[in-house]
Write an enzyme that holds these catalytic residues in place. Structure first.
Site, PDB file in Angstrom:
ATOM      1  CD  GLU A 154      -1.245   0.787   3.709  1.00 14.72           C
ATOM      2  OE1 GLU A 154      -1.555   2.058   3.364  1.00 14.72           O
ATOM      3  OE2 GLU A 154      -1.364   0.159   4.703  1.00 14.72           O
ATOM      4  CE  LYS A 158       0.580   2.377  15.038  1.00 15.86           C
ATOM      5  NZ  LYS A 158       0.333   2.223  13.547  1.00 15.86           N
TER       6      LYS A 158
HETATM    7  N1  PSU Z   1      -2.654   1.579  10.571  1.00 17.84           N
HETATM    8  C1  PSU Z   1      -1.214   1.726  10.766  1.00 17.84           C
HETATM    9  N2  PSU Z   1      -0.548   2.401   9.737  1.00 17.84           N
HETATM   10  C2  PSU Z   1      -1.171   2.820   8.590  1.00 17.84           C
HETATM   11  C3  PSU Z   1      -2.624   2.712   8.786  1.00 17.84           C
HETATM   12  C4  PSU Z   1      -3.109   1.905   9.654  1.00 17.84           C
HETATM   13  O1  PSU Z   1      -0.664   1.039  11.686  1.00 17.84           O
HETATM   14  O2  PSU Z   1      -0.455   3.416   8.059  1.00 17.84           O
HETATM   15  C5  PSU Z   1      -3.255   3.209   7.529  1.00 17.84           C
HETATM   16  C6  PSU Z   1      -3.680   2.216   6.555  1.00 17.84           C
HETATM   17  O3  PSU Z   1      -3.419   2.669   4.948  1.00 17.84           O
HETATM   18  C7  PSU Z   1      -5.038   1.873   6.629  1.00 17.84           C
HETATM   19  C8  PSU Z   1      -5.642   3.301   7.025  1.00 17.84           C
HETATM   20  O4  PSU Z   1      -5.805   1.448   5.915  1.00 17.84           O
HETATM   21  O5  PSU Z   1      -4.378   3.653   7.828  1.00 17.84           O
HETATM   22  C9  PSU Z   1      -6.863   3.098   7.611  1.00 17.84           C
HETATM   23  O6  PSU Z   1      -7.247   4.542   7.997  1.00 17.84           O
HETATM   24  P1  PSU Z   1      -8.916   4.504   8.555  1.00 17.84           P
HETATM   25  O7  PSU Z   1      -8.653   4.572  10.008  1.00 17.84           O
HETATM   26  O8  PSU Z   1      -9.051   5.992   8.258  1.00 17.84           O
HETATM   27  O9  PSU Z   1      -9.705   3.788   7.731  1.00 17.84           O
END
Ligand code: PSU
Ligand code: MN
Length: 328
Positions: A42, A180
């Protein structure tokens, strides 16, 4: 775009027949021609998840790790109105430098970075966005750091990452170090269960908790070998059970952080986010950056180590899945 490369008769874009907006890098074109399995990576983690230049170095190291295990990395992003499957070096650098200026692209945001063609803003795809693009390109395995999930307090905020819904519907395996504990991991697993997403674990029984190895919550099944993981995944998809599979594997022991310290940083980061009124898609990047500051960079070192380890697990799985298909 459709020109033939000078030294061979193969078309320069073997993915165009799958979708006209897909644009593979030269390395991905070569891997496809050689029958080497691909592993998607990603780009939100690059643009929004880590600071420059560590984001660039990590992206390169992760790509090298996938290659070392017999698969070809394909970092996915939307650039100039095209879905890039694999980024060449200058493009990866451009994305790493753009950082948070790149749009964070989940399912709902894809039209915004495609509709304007070459005038579209640069798009860094999340887990959800990357899964969609990987599936379009026919890539079965995708490696990330941690997935989005059900946020703590979601009962009132409704903040549930679109990553979970994407896992429910799109047939790609997502390799991660769990999630996390900025999230509610118990509710995240409940949501995945409701939507029929299998949660596999490699290397331990527990679903992993990112910087910390154990979450205290069991995965559905522990499958350590890539061959066993591949058989499980084929069994699901051969049944016509579409949708993703989550494969969790813990951060290497030497790089894991102490649970108490992590809990403290997360509590502080969540309190700061609430005080600042951060909401919507800004929440996760805000918390990641805040934890990095609070930990004095220790969280970043652990993050880099765990993504590299995930890349090893994902590379091996992609090779096993390809072998399983050939054995048919
Ligand atoms: N969790 C991490 N590092 C990240 C992300 C999540 O530890 O970089 C990023 C990923 O791209 C994930 C996104 O898909 O954040 C999720 O964002 P949201 O919670 O806004 O859906
Ligand atoms: Mn959210």
């Amino acid at each position: 775009m459709s020109a033939l490369s000078p030294n061979s008769s193969r078309p320069s874009n073997p993915l165009a027949s799958r979708h006209p907006l897909l644009q593979p890098s030269p390395a991905v074109v070569d891997a496809l021609a050689a029958g080497r399995p691909l592993v998607a990576l990603e780009s939100t983690i690059v643009a929004h998840g880590m600071p420059y230049p560590q984001n660039l170095h990590t992206a390169r190291a992760v790509e090298a790790m996938v290659r070392e295990h017999g698969a070809e990395p394909a970092t996915i992003a939307v650039i100039d109105g095209r879905i890039r499957i694999g980024l060449d070096e200058p493009t990866l650098e451009r994305l790493a430098q753009a950082g948070p200026q790149a749009l964070k692209v989940s399912r709902r945001d894809l039209p915004a970075v495609l509709a304007g063609g070459a005038r579209s803003p640069m798009g860094a795809t999340t887990v959800a966005g990357t899964m969609i693009c990987a599936a379009l390109a026919g890539i079965e395995v995708f490696v990330t750091g941690g997935i989005g999930g059900v946020h703590r307090g979601a009962a009132t905020t409704f903040d549930i990452s679109a990553d979970l819904q994407e896992l429910a519907r799109t047939s790609v395996v997502v390799v991660c170090a769990g999630a996390k504990s900025i999230l509610d991991l118990g509710l995240t697993l409940e949501y995945l269960e409701t939507h029929g997403v299998p949660v596999l674990s490699a290397g331990q029984d527990d679903f992993a908790a990112f910087y910390v190895r154990e979450s205290g919550l069991r995965a559905d099944q522990r499958l350590d070998s890539p061959e066993a993981q591949a058989r499980f995944i084929r069994a699901k998809w051969d049944l016509g059970l579409t949708g993703g599979v989550l494969l969790s594997t813990p951060v290497p022991e030497a790089d894991a952080l102490p649970r108490d310290a992590v809990d403290g940083w997360i509590a502080q980061a969540l309190a700061d986010a609430a005080a600042q009124g951060v909401s919507g898609k800004a929440v996760t990047p805000y918390l990641l950056a805040r934890i990095e500051k609070l930990s004095g960079g220790r969280s970043l070192a652990a993050n880099i180590a765990l993504v590299k380890h995930n890349a090893e697990v994902g590379g091996r799985l992609a090779v096993a899945l390809a072998a399983d298909r050939r054995a048919g």
